[in-house]
Design an enzyme around this catalytic site. Structure first.
Site, mmCIF file in Angstrom:
data_model
loop_
_atom_site.group_PDB
_atom_site.id
_atom_site.type_symbol
_atom_site.label_atom_id
_atom_site.label_comp_id
_atom_site.label_asym_id
_atom_site.label_seq_id
_atom_site.Cartn_x
_atom_site.Cartn_y
_atom_site.Cartn_z
ATOM 1 N N ASP A 139 0.692 -11.032 -6.261
ATOM 2 C CA ASP A 139 0.812 -10.739 -7.688
ATOM 3 C C ASP A 139 0.271 -9.359 -8.041
ATOM 4 O O ASP A 139 0.600 -8.814 -9.088
ATOM 5 C CB ASP A 139 0.066 -11.816 -8.494
ATOM 6 N N MET A 141 0.491 -13.291 -17.527
ATOM 7 C CA MET A 141 1.100 -12.249 -18.348
ATOM 8 C C MET A 141 1.299 -10.934 -17.594
ATOM 9 O O MET A 141 1.840 -9.986 -18.157
ATOM 10 C CB MET A 141 0.222 -11.989 -19.580
ATOM 11 N N ARG A 142 0.866 -10.882 -16.325
ATOM 12 C CA ARG A 142 0.980 -9.615 -15.611
ATOM 13 C C ARG A 142 2.443 -9.200 -15.452
ATOM 14 O O ARG A 142 2.775 -8.012 -15.505
ATOM 15 C CB ARG A 142 0.308 -9.712 -14.243
ATOM 16 N N ALA A 143 3.345 -10.168 -15.267
ATOM 17 C CA ALA A 143 4.752 -9.835 -15.096
ATOM 18 C C ALA A 143 5.308 -9.142 -16.330
ATOM 19 O O ALA A 143 6.081 -8.179 -16.219
ATOM 20 C CB ALA A 143 5.554 -11.104 -14.794
#
Length: 665
Positions: free
Chosen positions: A193, A274-276
């Site tokens: 990720d 929420m990183r995407a």
């Protein structure tokens, strides 16, 4: 200095080149993970990128590459006053898979720190990579403790080194680029990720393109400098375009319409966290800047999704990466708007078209090219002859298994299965250091030095420390093992519902092996022989693929399966003597075919018992009448037997204790 292969001479690999260029435009995108088979220009393209990056202004003499316009106030070489600096080329630092922790984060001179109170710090690779590229080839093989350090540095933009009350901090912001061959194992989800983008690369199947790859590679090998000179103009053009895109980037507008498309896409593909969303927003903005635009279009959002989401939607290592492009297009269409995200589409052939695809065409190949990879299904294990052969059945849903471990304390590679003496873990004692001191045991060191203080003329508050006083902390952690599966694929196992449950159990154990950082191997037996379906590897998804295509039928050459497993372990012990093995035999225990099959199987099992190999027999016998042959086999192996139901984590407490108790007896 070796002349790198020109980036613009790379043949094809458009997604790879685009992902690298977007990170050059906007390092905030978060790096690139390059997945693909060997010989596909992964390493060559990454090494070529550094030559395209603009020069970096640094404080003269600073080992941590501080920016002279805004020096790091906590720099170990500081404090620095803001002012003019010197320029140097951007660095690409390579992190070897076998690097030590001290080589990565730096090392403190513990002896001087204790005796003199001096923070004598030698910077590591994280300091060298600050404001540059940190490249990890075969990143999936990186040791877990180094992965943890990379995660911390990538998340905080800084590296911390703390040893017994002595602390050093320095900035460590870098572009993280990793390459890997999925056949050798997958990455931990946490590290996966952390990579902003991912691309899949494969060798071209077009003869003309392969010819051009070979032609360029041979020309480069014959005269690297001359070959690079022929591509100098193209390299300069891309370098100028990167500089222009960086200058334009702050002016790019990410409208509400594009943001809605980004959020809707991430929600539609059920990515975690929420990183995407953030990575997609940054990538779409960088795409617009690369294309020379100040508005983010729908095509930018689409391209950003294809680069940022495939590696984030995997739920387990057996899921294939990738996106359903039809579903992506439907989502983008549903949330399309007129807020600068698609209605004012420029000429697709102009500088703003194509989602920012790089203009130059070309490409190197890694080391000598690559043969074509067979289509899916061509590499299943050979099929032994046998009566009543049945086609492969699908595995049942995997479940969480009980922990199986090897008894005793090992010294193998770091992992999460069995107890081992490691450099990381809880402190269990102290010993004299062998070589460089890495983990100081402070109490033992003070205890060793205390009786000699008067003889050494101590007069102040500090201790007088000698080299002989230093003590290394002895630590206990967990190691990864070699889990060798020996799977019965004979006719007695061939009932479809039964074999589906058996495959589901093995798949569950494979998933557990992935999570515990084990190597796995797969031996199958049926008909008249046994076969190594998969030699020991770190790729559990390769084992899962072999298992899925496993047919059944024929007699049960149990002895042949055990002897084949014994040979696999013998060879692997020579290759990796520190890695302990766990034998998992999946069978109903019936042995048929040949003279005295039961006696031969018992003798073969005795080989493992004599060598002290930890073993578990998963008893697949079903029905109202049970012969208990799997239990007898477990006794011959010196291991224990568990049923399919008992293998589940929510059943029979103390399975590991049972294994260890049986082994101790």
């Amino acid at each position: 200095m070796t002349t790198p292969f020109p980036f613009t001479a790379v043949v094809g690999q458009d997604d790879l080149r685009l992902a690298l260029l977007l990170n050059a435009v906007s390092p905030a995108v978060g790096g690139v993970l390059v997945r693909g088979e060997k010989g596909t220009a992964k390493s060559t393209a990454v090494r070529a990128l550094s030559a395209l990056l603009p020069a970096v202004a640094v404080v003269p003499g600073c080992r941590f590459s501080c920016d002279p316009a805004a020096p790091d106030p906590s720099c170990p070489d500081g404090p620095h006053e803001a002012g003019a600096g010197t320029e140097r080329p951007a660095r690409m630092v390579e992190l070897p898979v076998g690097a030590s922790e001290d080589r990565l984060v730096g090392a403190l001179d513990i002896e001087r720190a204790l005796a003199e109170g001096v923070k004598a710090f030698e910077p590591g690779l994280l300091a060298d990579a600050h404001r540059g590229i940190l490249y990890v080839d075969e990143v999936n093989l990186l040791h877990d403790h180094l992965v943890d350090l990379l995660l911390d540095a990538a998340a905080m933009g800084a590296s911390y080194v703390e040893r017994e009350g002595v602390s050093v901090r320095h900035a460590a912001r870098f572009l993280l680029v990793g390459t890997m061959n999925p056949e050798e194992g997958e990455l931990r989800p946490q590290l996966l990720d952390r990579f902003g983008l991912t691309v899949e690369v494969a060798a071209s199947r077009e003869p003309e393109q392969r010819v051009e790859v070979v032609r360029r590679r041979l020309a480069y090998d014959d005269d690297p400098a001359g070959f690079a000179a022929r591509w100098a103009d193209e390299e300069a053009a891309v370098r100028q375009r990167i500089v222009a895109a960086r200058e334009l980037l702050p002016q790019v507008r990410l409208g509400d319409g594009a943001l809605r498309q980004i959020a809707a896409t991430c929600a539609a593909f059920e990515v975690d966290g929420m990183r995407a969303d953030i990575v997609m927003a940054r990538t779409a903005t960088a795409l617009a800047a690369w294309a020379g635009r100040t508005d983010v279009l729908a095509e930018d959002v689409r391209q950003a999704a294809l680069l940022a989401l495939p590696h984030r939607r995997r739920r387990n290592p057996f899921d294939a990466p990738g996106l359903d492009e039809d579903k992506l297009d439907e989502t983008l269409e549903q949330f399309s708007g007129d807020d600068g995200d698609g209605d004012d589409d420029p000429d697709p052939d102009g500088p703003g078209g194509g989602g920012g695809q790089p203009a130059p065409d070309g490409g190197p190949q890694d080391d000598g090219g690559s043969a074509a990879r067979p289509e899916a299904g061509e590499d299943g294990q050979p099929q032994a002859s046998g009566a009543g052969e049945q086609s492969a059945v699908r595995a049942a849903e995997p479940f969480r298994t009980r922990v199986l471990s090897v008894p005793g304390i090992g010294e193998g590679a770091a992992g999460r299965r069995s107890r081992a003496r490691t450099e990381h873990g809880r402190t269990t004692g102290a010993r004299r250091p062998q070589g460089a001191l890495t983990k100081l045991h402070l109490a033992a060191t003070v205890q060793a030095a205390a009786p000699h203080q008067r003889a050494r003329g101590r007069s102040g508050p500090g201790l007088v420390i000698r080299r002989d006083d230093l003590r290394q902390a002895a630590r206990e952690g967990r190691e990864g093992n070699l889990v060798l599966f020996v799977v019965d694929a004979s006719g007695s196992m061939a009932a479809r519902q039964r074999m589906s449950a058996v495959k589901g159990a093995v798949l569950s154990l494979l998933l557990d092996a992935y999570q515990r950082r084990d190597k796995v191997g797969l031996v199958t037996f049926r008909g008249s022989a046994a076969e190594v379906a998969l030699p020991p590897t770190s790729s559990v998804d390769a084992a899962a693929a072999r298992l899925e295509s496993l047919p059944t039928g024929g007699r049960t050459p149990l002895a042949a399966g055990l002897l084949k497993a014994h040979e696999v372990l013998r060879v692997e012990r020579l290759r990796d003597p520190a890695r302990r093995a766990l034998l998992v035999v999946v069978t109903d225990g019936r042995a048929t075919g040949g003279p005295e099959p039961v006696r031969l199987a018992s003798r073969a099992a005795g080989l493992f018992a004599a060598e002290g190999v930890a073993s578990v027999v998963v008893d697949c016998e079903s029905g109202p009448v049970r012969l208990g042959l799997a239990g007898q086999l477990a006794g011959d192996l010196g291991g224990t037997a568990v049923t399919l139901d008992e293998l589940r984590a929510d059943s029979i407490a103390g399975l590991v204790k049972g294994i260890q108790g049986r082994r101790a007896a």
